[in-house]
Write a protein that holds these residues in place. Structure first.
Motif, mmCIF file in Angstrom:
data_model
loop_
_atom_site.group_PDB
_atom_site.id
_atom_site.type_symbol
_atom_site.label_atom_id
_atom_site.label_comp_id
_atom_site.label_asym_id
_atom_site.label_seq_id
_atom_site.Cartn_x
_atom_site.Cartn_y
_atom_site.Cartn_z
ATOM 1 N N VAL A 135 8.028 -29.258 7.418
ATOM 2 C CA VAL A 135 9.085 -28.102 6.127
ATOM 3 C C VAL A 135 9.369 -27.587 7.976
ATOM 4 C CG1 VAL A 135 8.688 -26.062 5.039
ATOM 5 C CG2 VAL A 135 7.428 -28.797 5.287
ATOM 6 N N LEU A 136 10.720 -26.944 8.133
ATOM 7 C CA LEU A 136 10.175 -25.994 9.598
ATOM 8 C C LEU A 136 11.492 -24.582 8.544
ATOM 9 C CD1 LEU A 136 10.979 -25.439 12.377
ATOM 10 C CD2 LEU A 136 13.466 -26.363 12.217
ATOM 11 N N GLY A 137 10.819 -24.040 9.126
ATOM 12 C CA GLY A 137 11.086 -22.935 7.690
ATOM 13 C C GLY A 137 11.309 -21.093 9.464
ATOM 14 N N THR A 138 12.353 -20.089 8.717
ATOM 15 C CA THR A 138 11.978 -18.726 9.397
ATOM 16 C C THR A 138 12.140 -17.589 8.343
ATOM 17 O OG1 THR A 138 13.510 -17.574 11.371
ATOM 18 C CG2 THR A 138 14.767 -18.760 9.488
ATOM 19 N N ASN A 139 11.418 -16.526 8.760
ATOM 20 C CA ASN A 139 10.870 -14.975 7.814
ATOM 21 C C ASN A 139 12.675 -14.777 8.169
ATOM 22 O OD1 ASN A 139 9.636 -17.083 6.785
ATOM 23 N ND2 ASN A 139 7.797 -15.037 7.047
ATOM 24 N N LEU A 140 13.328 -14.018 6.974
ATOM 25 C CA LEU A 140 14.108 -13.022 7.405
ATOM 26 C C LEU A 140 13.670 -11.259 7.487
ATOM 27 C CD1 LEU A 140 16.775 -14.632 5.753
ATOM 28 C CD2 LEU A 140 16.332 -15.011 8.569
ATOM 29 N N THR A 141 12.246 -11.590 6.310
ATOM 30 C CA THR A 141 12.090 -10.106 6.656
ATOM 31 C C THR A 141 11.101 -10.728 5.273
ATOM 32 O OG1 THR A 141 12.977 -9.986 4.061
ATOM 33 C CG2 THR A 141 14.414 -9.121 5.403
ATOM 34 N N GLY A 142 10.071 -8.932 5.668
ATOM 35 C CA GLY A 142 8.708 -9.284 4.724
ATOM 36 C C GLY A 142 7.733 -10.609 5.958
ATOM 37 N N VAL A 143 6.230 -10.106 4.321
ATOM 38 C CA VAL A 143 5.471 -10.319 6.125
ATOM 39 C C VAL A 143 4.766 -12.166 4.862
ATOM 40 C CG1 VAL A 143 3.046 -11.027 6.884
ATOM 41 C CG2 VAL A 143 4.508 -9.155 7.415
ATOM 42 N N GLU A 144 4.594 -12.828 5.489
ATOM 43 C CA GLU A 144 4.165 -14.214 4.328
ATOM 44 C C GLU A 144 3.130 -14.341 5.264
ATOM 45 O OE1 GLU A 144 4.757 -18.643 3.326
ATOM 46 O OE2 GLU A 144 6.201 -17.997 5.250
ATOM 47 N N HIS A 145 1.523 -14.225 4.142
ATOM 48 C CA HIS A 145 -0.078 -14.788 4.672
ATOM 49 C C HIS A 145 0.338 -16.003 4.350
ATOM 50 C CE1 HIS A 145 -0.283 -10.750 4.814
ATOM 51 N NE2 HIS A 145 0.129 -10.251 4.331
ATOM 52 N N ILE A 146 -0.999 -16.188 5.205
ATOM 53 C CA ILE A 146 -0.721 -18.890 5.583
ATOM 54 C C ILE A 146 -1.967 -19.255 5.558
ATOM 55 C CG2 ILE A 146 0.140 -20.592 6.215
ATOM 56 C CD1 ILE A 146 2.892 -19.125 7.359
ATOM 57 N N TRP A 147 -2.245 -19.487 4.876
ATOM 58 C CA TRP A 147 -3.628 -20.550 4.667
ATOM 59 C C TRP A 147 -3.007 -21.956 5.520
ATOM 60 C CZ3 TRP A 147 -5.652 -25.475 3.783
ATOM 61 C CH2 TRP A 147 -6.971 -25.895 4.269
ATOM 62 N N LEU A 148 -3.439 -23.005 6.414
ATOM 63 C CA LEU A 148 -2.829 -24.043 7.071
ATOM 64 C C LEU A 148 -3.752 -24.694 7.653
ATOM 65 C CD1 LEU A 148 -0.424 -25.926 7.579
ATOM 66 C CD2 LEU A 148 -0.169 -24.458 10.212
ATOM 67 N N ASP A 149 -4.279 -25.912 7.228
ATOM 68 C CA ASP A 149 -5.147 -26.598 7.793
ATOM 69 C C ASP A 149 -6.598 -25.789 7.862
ATOM 70 O OD1 ASP A 149 -3.827 -29.041 6.405
ATOM 71 O OD2 ASP A 149 -3.241 -30.165 9.170
ATOM 72 N N GLY A 150 -7.157 -25.031 7.267
ATOM 73 C CA GLY A 150 -8.131 -24.226 7.452
ATOM 74 C C GLY A 150 -8.291 -23.177 8.134
ATOM 75 N N ARG A 151 -6.761 -22.779 9.162
ATOM 76 C CA ARG A 151 -6.313 -21.409 9.714
ATOM 77 C C ARG A 151 -5.645 -20.725 8.754
ATOM 78 N NH1 ARG A 151 -3.186 -22.941 14.103
ATOM 79 N NH2 ARG A 151 -1.869 -24.438 13.278
ATOM 80 N N SER A 152 -6.611 -19.084 9.193
ATOM 81 C CA SER A 152 -5.620 -17.875 8.328
ATOM 82 C C SER A 152 -3.935 -16.965 9.047
ATOM 83 C CB SER A 152 -6.452 -17.472 8.353
ATOM 84 O OG SER A 152 -6.688 -17.607 6.790
ATOM 85 N N LEU A 153 -3.010 -17.253 8.579
ATOM 86 C CA LEU A 153 -1.921 -17.282 9.845
ATOM 87 C C LEU A 153 -1.786 -15.893 9.283
ATOM 88 C CD1 LEU A 153 -0.738 -20.407 11.085
ATOM 89 C CD2 LEU A 153 -2.053 -19.407 12.433
ATOM 90 N N GLU A 154 -0.529 -15.283 10.253
ATOM 91 C CA GLU A 154 0.928 -14.406 9.197
ATOM 92 C C GLU A 154 1.790 -14.133 10.166
ATOM 93 O OE1 GLU A 154 0.594 -9.879 10.318
ATOM 94 O OE2 GLU A 154 -0.425 -9.893 8.134
ATOM 95 N N ALA A 155 3.061 -14.591 9.177
ATOM 96 C CA ALA A 155 4.333 -14.842 9.589
ATOM 97 C C ALA A 155 5.211 -13.868 9.584
ATOM 98 C CB ALA A 155 4.489 -15.980 9.116
ATOM 99 N N PRO A 156 5.498 -12.526 10.288
ATOM 100 C CA PRO A 156 6.358 -11.430 10.207
ATOM 101 C C PRO A 156 7.841 -11.839 10.064
ATOM 102 C CG PRO A 156 5.509 -11.763 11.959
ATOM 103 C CD PRO A 156 4.927 -12.932 12.034
ATOM 104 N N ALA A 157 8.739 -11.239 9.772
ATOM 105 C CA ALA A 157 9.791 -11.470 9.663
ATOM 106 C C ALA A 157 10.689 -11.934 11.404
ATOM 107 C CB ALA A 157 10.701 -9.802 9.452
ATOM 108 N N GLY A 158 12.026 -11.998 11.162
ATOM 109 C CA GLY A 158 11.525 -13.076 12.454
ATOM 110 C C GLY A 158 10.837 -14.045 12.739
ATOM 111 N N SER A 159 9.535 -14.966 12.237
ATOM 112 C CA SER A 159 9.327 -15.828 13.454
ATOM 113 C C SER A 159 9.771 -16.866 12.223
ATOM 114 C CB SER A 159 7.129 -15.115 12.667
ATOM 115 O OG SER A 159 7.330 -15.792 12.067
ATOM 116 N N ILE A 160 9.029 -18.006 13.252
ATOM 117 C CA ILE A 160 9.420 -19.510 12.532
ATOM 118 C C ILE A 160 7.583 -20.000 12.565
ATOM 119 C CG2 ILE A 160 10.370 -21.865 13.437
ATOM 120 C CD1 ILE A 160 12.090 -20.107 14.087
#
Length: 263
Positions: free
Chosen positions: A35-60
């Motif tokens: 699953v490959l994506g990119t954020n255009l606007t806003g912030v996504e808070h992600i839990w991925l295999d035990g890690r907490s990550l943050e995906a701001p606009a412009g990130s992959i």
């Protein structure tokens, strides 16, 4: 949960969606694809295999097959593009193009060229099959081989194809035929062509068509004849492509030269 999915399309290799989400979330879940994506606007808070990550606009974002993932979207809303890529197809690209040493580290990262490639792919109409395929291969090139490559790589092959495209403005040529002229796989052909010219091969051919169209409009040739003779899909395709480059419609462009001729 307010979740709107637009422009969804599916194929044997990729499923794509353009999503707008407000105060929404996805519980922990998994996929059997990349699953490959990119954020255009806003912030996504992600839990991925035990890690907490943050995906701001412009990130992959990249999630590998069978990863466990959850998402929480900011209250202000998030807009993103998500691609689900079949592992067997990606494995084939890696194998057929001698990329076997490549590994895909999942998570959140920044890659401006890949962000743009995903956006270009999502914006390319699926009805324009050759252009859609070219955009997808360009996306894969950015994802799998982000490095600069060799200067002038496959220069002679690219030059041969550029000449071929100039001689075939009215033909709808697919990438397989062009790659055969170059003597390369479609993947390496698109990669080398774009590194040398800054455009994909079909994008380059479109620029040549538009240059010729301008000459013909200045001679007052009817736009319907231009559409037929220069290989545009239809009148709408010609108008949109011309306006994108010139800033005016073909009709307005032709009228300006008609007025000059009368003056």
């Amino acid at each position: 949960m307010n979740l709107i999915t637009e422009d969804w399309h599916a194929g044997a290799v990729v499923e794509a969606s353009w999503v707008r989400a407000e105060a929404a979330s996805f519980p922990r879940h998994t996929h059997d694809e990349y699953v490959l994506g990119t954020n255009l606007t806003g912030v996504e808070h992600i839990w991925l295999d035990g890690r907490s990550l943050e995906a701001p606009a412009g990130s992959i974002t990249l999630y590998n097959p069978n990863a466990m993932q959850a998402s929480q979207f900011s209250p202000q809303g998030v807009e993103y593009i998500s691609l689900h890529l079949a592992p067997h197809a990606i494995d084939r690209v890696v194998r057929d193009n001698n990329l076997a040493g490549n590994t895909f580290e999942q998570g959140v990262f920044h890659h401006a060229a890949l962000h743009q490639a995903i956006l270009d792919f999502a914006r390319t109409p699926t009805g324009q099959r050759a252009e859609h395929e070219e955009a997808f291969i360009g996306l894969l090139c950015q994802w799998m081989q982000p490095g600069p490559g060799k200067s002038g790589e496959q220069h002679a092959s690219v030059q041969r194809c550029m000449a071929y495209l100039r001689d075939c403005l009215g033909e709808k040529i697919d990438l397989q035929a062009l790659a055969a002229v170059a003597g390369l796989s479609k993947y390496h052909f698109v990669r080398c062509f774009k590194k040398q010219t800054g455009l994909g091969p079909l994008q380059y051919q479109m620029q040549l068509r538009l240059l010729e169209a301008r000459k013909r409009l200045r001679r007052q040739q009817h736009s319907l004849e231009i559409v037929s003779e220069l290989g545009f899909y239809d009148q709408s395709h010609f108008i949109n492509a011309f306006r994108k480059v010139m800033g005016v419609t073909p009709h307005a462009y032709a009228q300006a030269f008609k007025t000059k001729a009368r003056g």
